[in-house]
Write an enzyme that holds these catalytic residues in place. Structure first.
Site, PDB file in Angstrom:
ATOM      1  N   TYR A 174       1.901   5.257  -2.635  1.00 28.31           N
ATOM      2  CA  TYR A 174       1.963   6.477  -2.436  1.00 28.31           C
ATOM      3  C   TYR A 174       3.550   6.921  -2.788  1.00 28.31           C
ATOM      4  CZ  TYR A 174      -2.536   6.125  -0.528  1.00 28.31           C
ATOM      5  OH  TYR A 174      -3.794   6.086  -0.239  1.00 28.31           O
TER       6      TYR A 174
ATOM      7  N   ARG B  83     -11.018 -10.066 -11.949  1.00 30.49           N
ATOM      8  CA  ARG B  83      -9.737  -9.447 -12.351  1.00 30.49           C
ATOM      9  C   ARG B  83      -8.727 -11.009 -12.500  1.00 30.49           C
ATOM     10  NH1 ARG B  83      -6.261  -7.033  -7.206  1.00 30.49           N
ATOM     11  NH2 ARG B  83      -4.854  -6.675  -8.926  1.00 30.49           N
ATOM     12  N   ARG B  84      -7.518 -10.400 -13.159  1.00 32.56           N
ATOM     13  CA  ARG B  84      -6.385 -11.580 -13.086  1.00 32.56           C
ATOM     14  C   ARG B  84      -6.837 -13.150 -13.575  1.00 32.56           C
ATOM     15  NH1 ARG B  84      -3.097 -10.265  -7.936  1.00 32.56           N
ATOM     16  NH2 ARG B  84      -1.565  -9.130  -8.577  1.00 32.56           N
TER      17      ARG B  84
ATOM     18  N   HIS C 258     -10.102   0.833 -11.027  1.00 34.86           N
ATOM     19  CA  HIS C 258      -9.539   1.535 -10.278  1.00 34.86           C
ATOM     20  C   HIS C 258      -8.042   2.016 -10.363  1.00 34.86           C
ATOM     21  CE1 HIS C 258      -8.353   3.457  -6.344  1.00 34.86           C
ATOM     22  NE2 HIS C 258      -7.470   2.518  -6.096  1.00 34.86           N
ATOM     23  N   PHE C 259      -7.105   0.844 -10.471  1.00 34.55           N
ATOM     24  CA  PHE C 259      -5.616   1.464 -10.397  1.00 34.55           C
ATOM     25  C   PHE C 259      -5.391   1.845 -11.826  1.00 34.55           C
ATOM     26  CE2 PHE C 259      -4.983  -3.307 -10.469  1.00 34.55           C
ATOM     27  CZ  PHE C 259      -4.272  -3.435 -11.613  1.00 34.55           C
ATOM     28  N   HIS C 260      -6.039   1.730 -12.702  1.00 39.82           N
ATOM     29  CA  HIS C 260      -5.733   2.557 -14.229  1.00 39.82           C
ATOM     30  C   HIS C 260      -6.163   3.921 -13.963  1.00 39.82           C
ATOM     31  CE1 HIS C 260      -4.821  -1.402 -15.688  1.00 39.82           C
ATOM     32  NE2 HIS C 260      -4.050  -0.819 -16.485  1.00 39.82           N
TER      33      HIS C 260
ATOM     34  N   HIS D 282       0.890  -1.275   0.152  1.00 35.68           N
ATOM     35  CA  HIS D 282      -0.059  -0.088  -0.250  1.00 35.68           C
ATOM     36  C   HIS D 282       1.014   1.221  -0.129  1.00 35.68           C
ATOM     37  CE1 HIS D 282      -3.360   2.481  -0.333  1.00 35.68           C
ATOM     38  NE2 HIS D 282      -2.888   3.171   0.362  1.00 35.68           N
TER      39      HIS D 282
HETATM   40 FE1  HAS Z   1      -6.033   2.302  -4.189  1.00 35.36          FE
HETATM   41  C1  HAS Z   1      -6.289  -1.070  -4.592  1.00 35.36           C
HETATM   42  C2  HAS Z   1      -8.130   2.322  -1.665  1.00 35.36           C
HETATM   43  C3  HAS Z   1      -5.564   5.750  -3.943  1.00 35.36           C
HETATM   44  C4  HAS Z   1      -3.397   2.060  -6.362  1.00 35.36           C
HETATM   45  N1  HAS Z   1      -4.971   0.834  -5.240  1.00 35.36           N
HETATM   46  C5  HAS Z   1      -5.429  -0.599  -5.354  1.00 35.36           C
HETATM   47  C6  HAS Z   1      -4.514  -1.379  -6.382  1.00 35.36           C
HETATM   48  C7  HAS Z   1      -3.582  -0.218  -6.785  1.00 35.36           C
HETATM   49  C8  HAS Z   1      -3.895   0.993  -6.333  1.00 35.36           C
HETATM   50  C9  HAS Z   1      -2.492  -0.750  -7.623  1.00 35.36           C
HETATM   51  O1  HAS Z   1      -9.192   0.292   0.517  1.00 35.36           O
HETATM   52  C10 HAS Z   1      -4.865  -2.784  -6.678  1.00 35.36           C
HETATM   53  C11 HAS Z   1      -3.454  -3.484  -5.599  1.00 35.36           C
HETATM   54  C12 HAS Z   1      -3.727  -5.007  -6.218  1.00 35.36           C
HETATM   55  O2  HAS Z   1      -3.176  -5.234  -7.156  1.00 35.36           O
HETATM   56  O3  HAS Z   1      -4.355  -5.852  -5.547  1.00 35.36           O
HETATM   57  N2  HAS Z   1      -6.751   3.809  -2.924  1.00 35.36           N
HETATM   58  C13 HAS Z   1      -7.427   3.472  -2.169  1.00 35.36           C
HETATM   59  C14 HAS Z   1      -7.749   4.982  -1.359  1.00 35.36           C
HETATM   60  C15 HAS Z   1      -7.014   5.821  -2.300  1.00 35.36           C
HETATM   61  C16 HAS Z   1      -6.375   5.005  -3.097  1.00 35.36           C
HETATM   62  C17 HAS Z   1      -8.790   5.148  -0.306  1.00 35.36           C
HETATM   63  N3  HAS Z   1      -4.830   3.572  -4.962  1.00 35.36           N
HETATM   64  C18 HAS Z   1      -4.719   4.838  -4.675  1.00 35.36           C
HETATM   65  C19 HAS Z   1      -3.435   5.470  -5.542  1.00 35.36           C
HETATM   66  C20 HAS Z   1      -2.787   4.582  -6.175  1.00 35.36           C
HETATM   67  C21 HAS Z   1      -3.817   3.344  -6.148  1.00 35.36           C
HETATM   68  C22 HAS Z   1      -3.036   7.095  -5.429  1.00 35.36           C
HETATM   69  C23 HAS Z   1      -1.690   4.437  -7.121  1.00 35.36           C
HETATM   70  C24 HAS Z   1      -1.147   5.650  -7.515  1.00 35.36           C
HETATM   71  N4  HAS Z   1      -7.035   0.758  -3.295  1.00 35.36           N
HETATM   72  C25 HAS Z   1      -7.914   1.062  -2.119  1.00 35.36           C
HETATM   73  C26 HAS Z   1      -8.479  -0.068  -1.661  1.00 35.36           C
HETATM   74  C27 HAS Z   1      -7.737  -1.429  -2.435  1.00 35.36           C
HETATM   75  C28 HAS Z   1      -6.998  -0.397  -3.505  1.00 35.36           C
HETATM   76  C29 HAS Z   1      -8.925  -0.507  -0.495  1.00 35.36           C
HETATM   77  C30 HAS Z   1      -7.787  -2.735  -2.272  1.00 35.36           C
HETATM   78  C31 HAS Z   1      -9.094  -3.130  -3.088  1.00 35.36           C
HETATM   79  C32 HAS Z   1      -9.107  -4.654  -3.080  1.00 35.36           C
HETATM   80  O4  HAS Z   1     -10.291  -5.046  -2.618  1.00 35.36           O
HETATM   81  O5  HAS Z   1      -8.454  -5.381  -3.558  1.00 35.36           O
HETATM   82  C33 HAS Z   1      -7.084   7.346  -1.841  1.00 35.36           C
HETATM   83  O6  HAS Z   1      -5.854   7.692  -1.256  1.00 35.36           O
HETATM   84  C34 HAS Z   1      -7.761   8.041  -2.970  1.00 35.36           C
HETATM   85  C35 HAS Z   1      -7.760   9.444  -2.272  1.00 35.36           C
HETATM   86  C36 HAS Z   1      -7.914  10.550  -3.517  1.00 35.36           C
HETATM   87  C37 HAS Z   1      -8.814  11.501  -3.618  1.00 35.36           C
HETATM   88  C38 HAS Z   1      -8.800  12.238  -5.032  1.00 35.36           C
HETATM   89  C39 HAS Z   1      -8.377  13.802  -4.850  1.00 35.36           C
HETATM   90  C40 HAS Z   1      -8.513  14.332  -5.983  1.00 35.36           C
HETATM   91  C41 HAS Z   1      -7.531  15.100  -6.759  1.00 35.36           C
HETATM   92  C42 HAS Z   1      -7.949  15.892  -8.048  1.00 35.36           C
HETATM   93  C43 HAS Z   1      -8.380  17.257  -7.885  1.00 35.36           C
HETATM   94  C44 HAS Z   1      -8.683  17.589  -9.377  1.00 35.36           C
HETATM   95  C45 HAS Z   1      -8.436  19.030  -9.672  1.00 35.36           C
HETATM   96  C46 HAS Z   1      -8.752  19.159 -11.095  1.00 35.36           C
HETATM   97  C47 HAS Z   1      -8.114  19.826  -8.715  1.00 35.36           C
HETATM   98  C48 HAS Z   1      -9.693  11.804  -2.667  1.00 35.36           C
HETATM   99  C49 HAS Z   1      -6.395  15.304  -6.090  1.00 35.36           C
HETATM  100  C50 HAS Z   1      -9.655  20.403 -11.360  1.00 35.36           C
HETATM  101  C51 HAS Z   1      -9.951  20.475 -12.655  1.00 35.36           C
HETATM  102  C52 HAS Z   1      -9.867  21.437 -13.565  1.00 35.36           C
HETATM  103  C53 HAS Z   1      -9.925  21.413 -15.150  1.00 35.36           C
HETATM  104  C54 HAS Z   1      -9.889  22.953 -13.221  1.00 35.36           C
END
Ligand code: HAS
Length: 563
Positions: A227, A440-441, A377-379, A223
């Site tokens: 980050y 998946r997988r 999700h992860f893409h 995990h």
């Molecule tokens: Fe995740 C599974 C929960 C973030 C990558 N995640 C994965 C896996 C990967 C991955 C690779 O709780 C699969 C692993 C595997 O092979 O089994 N993930 C989260 C949560 C977050 C999260 C709570 N994940 C990421 C990030 C990754 C990533 C970042 C890669 C870089 N994830 C999980 C969970 C699993 C999981 C479970 C397990 C699932 C399972 O059952 O197997 C949080 O950190 C996300 C917080 C993000 C936000 C978004 C903020 C938005 C922003 C954009 C703002 C946009 C603006 C644009 C300002 C709250 C910052 C404005 C636009 C204009 C045009 C002006």
């Protein structure tokens, strides 16, 4: 663009160029593997026409090269450039080369083992799938190489601190150091898994392995690994994006707080990947679930801070009304091509973040776990914002280090937008299919997508096909990028100097709060250590006391153990 520059010796210039070019070649091999995955899943191919082998071999190559090798090289290359530039201190050349060589040798070893089919264990290398020992040794060298790089930044930072006791550490340096602090803590767990469990088992020194313990150690690393991918992208969002949009960073303190929060909350959350695993008490899964919501907070702060920074820039560029500023940002300015990589990734991350919060909720996780929703999700996270920021960053770094003009600027600018269309289509197909239970997988084409199979699932077919369309568009975007990247590498240099003189578009803060309490890393590292002990001691205790015996090694091709 900042007028500040920093000079790198010829040797360091060559090293940093290699650290960007070599992983780019490996990334392309990995991305090709990704295209093959979508075709395997849809049943369009049964075997890889170029690399040979089946779905699982291709999936391993795709995951390891893209998610582990490319990202680690890029994080080191960015830190090697940004830390010396920001602190105005030279990199230790010997350490930098040692780190680069270790990473390169390790990646070649691991890559070769995957290519010859001796390491078909996917990027999570969960036992009882077993790889050749050289695969594990290769990954270990890659990690040790990155540790050497980190060790070289610490004395630079400490001596700068001593010389500048009253100055704030540049935000970009805070971001890069937190990246490597998170990485170092995380990799300790995988080092234990590899050195004390996988390697002796793979060498045949022990017969059996405790699968649950290995999985738990993997996710203790796995995990925070996400980050380690995200933080260099955040460094570029905070440090470069406001400046590229002709604006300022809304709050310097918010950036510092975000990076420190990632140090504290990145590690004690890994069990959310194991909600469905036996052997871990549900109360500890709940604890990790609560911390998982805490680790989403720095991203929510980031969403606000970056939106405010972009609004400031849009209004400075003449945007009026509530949303008029959005239309004024330089989305299609060829000279600001780098901005398009950052903004496209941010928009993708809104959906990556939302789907992450879904995953983190225990009840929802029971619906999506191990389904195609997860790759969806992860893409939208690692293969969206992270990949695009790293591609933009790689193009920027190579243009700076080699003093070459960025070629095919119009195409370079279009890549993130084409990719965004592709990744949205792809992830929508995967997530929608996942909600219908599509796993998946799984080599779907060999079973569920095959009308002659008893497992045939006609309900999933439209979503498998949608994913193929998205996957092909993503692949086309990357091909365009690779052509533009190498056109830049082989362009005529704009400088006659042997050394490299580089600059970065560093943003000024709009609100430059004193934030003295955020200057010192130590208290945050201590809190992190306490949280890790509190959250992982009971988890490891549960795993060790409720499992007995172990598993013999297996390969995905064979239902019988390998020995
Ligand atoms: Fe995740 C599974 C929960 C973030 C990558 N995640 C994965 C896996 C990967 C991955 C690779 O709780 C699969 C692993 C595997 O092979 O089994 N993930 C989260 C949560 C977050 C999260 C709570 N994940 C990421 C990030 C990754 C990533 C970042 C890669 C870089 N994830 C999980 C969970 C699993 C999981 C479970 C397990 C699932 C399972 O059952 O197997 C949080 O950190 C996300 C917080 C993000 C936000 C978004 C903020 C938005 C922003 C954009 C703002 C946009 C603006 C644009 C300002 C709250 C910052 C404005 C636009 C204009 C045009 C002006």
């Amino acid at each position: 663009m900042s007028t500040e520059t920093f000079r790198f010796s010829k040797s360091l210039k060559n090293l940093n160029a290699l650290l960007i070019i070599i992983p780019m070649i490996l990334l392309f091999v990995g991305v090709y593997g990704g295209l093959m995955q979508t075709l395997f899943r849809a049943g369009i191919i049964q075997s890889d026409p170029f690399m040979g082998g089946d779905y699982y071999k291709g999936l391993t190559i795709h995951g390891v090269l893209n998610a582990v090798v490319f990202t680690t090289f890029f994080a080191v290359a960015l830190a090697n450039a940004l830390i010396p530039f920001s602190l105005k201190k030279a990199l230790n050349s010997k350490m930098a080369w040692t780190s680069g060589i270790l990473m390169l040798v390790g990646s070649v070893m691991a890559g070769f083992m995957m290519l010859i089919g001796e390491a078909t264990v996917l990027y999570t290398f969960y036992p009882p799938l077993k790889a050749h020992p050289l695969f594990y040794i290769g990954l270990t060298l890659l990690v040790i190489g990155s540790w050497v790089a980190f060790a070289s930044y610490i004395p630079m930072y400490l001596s700068w601190r001593k010389e500048n006791p009253d100055k704030k550490t540049p935000l970009a340096v805070v971001g890069m150091l937190t990246t490597f602090i998170v990485w170092f803590i995380a990799t300790l767990a995988v080092a234990v898994e590899i050195l004390f469990m996988l390697l002796p088992w793979s060498l045949g020194l022990v017969d059996e392995i405790n699968v649950m313990l290995a999985r738990t150690l993997f996710w203790m690393f796995g995990h925070p690994l996400v980050y380690f991918w995200l933080l260099p992208a955040y460094v570029m969002y905070y440090s470069f994006m406001p400046k590229l949009a002709d604006g300022k960073l809304f709050s310097d303190m918010a950036g510092r707080l975000v990076f420190m929060m990632f140090v504290v909350f990145s590690v004690p959350v890994g069990t959310h990947h194991q909600y469905m695993d036996p052997a871990i008490g549900s109360q500890w899964k709940l604890l990790h679930g609560v911390f998982t919501f805490a680790v989403a907070l720095p991203s929510l702060i980031t969403a606000f801070t970056l939106a405010a920074s972009l609004e400031y820039a849009g209004r400075k560029r003449g945007g009026k009304g509530l949303f008029g500023w959005i239309t004024k940002l330089p989305y299609f300015d060829k000279e600001k091509w780098f901005f398009s990589y950052l903004i496209a990734g941010l928009v993708i991350f809104i959906f990556g973040g939302i789907s992450g919060i879904v995953n983190a909720s225990y009840q929802m996780n029971t619906v999506v776990h191990n389904t195609a929703w997860i790759p969806g999700h992860f893409h939208l996270t690692v293969a969206g914002p992270v990949l695009l920021a790293f591609l933009g960053g790689s193009m920027y770094l190579i243009h700076q280090f080699l003093s070459k003009p960025v070629k095919m600027k119009g195409w370079t600018l279009s890549v993130p937008y084409i990719y965004t269309i592709g990744v949205f289509i792809f992830s929508w197909g995967m997530m929608r299919g996942g909600l219908l239970g599509m796993p998946r997988r799984t080599n779907t084409g060999a079973s569920y997508a095959n009308p002659d199979s008893v497992l045939y699932q006609p309900d999933w077919m439209p979503y498998i096909d949608i994913s193929v369309v998205g996957g092909v568009i993503m692949f086309i975007a990357i091909v365009i990028y690779i052509v533009a990247f190498f056109a830049t590498v082989f362009a005529k240099s704009e400088s006659t100097e042997e050394e490299a003189v580089i600059t970065f578009p560093i943003s000024e803060p709009l609100h430059d709060e004193p934030s003295t309490w955020l200057r010192n890393f130590k208290p945050f590292i201590i809190i992190t250590a306490i949280l890790i002990i509190l959250s992982y001691t009971p988890v490891i205790y549960d795993v060790v006391t409720s499992t007995y015996g172990g598993s013999l090694p297996y390969s995905p091709d064979s239902p019988v153990p390998l020995r």
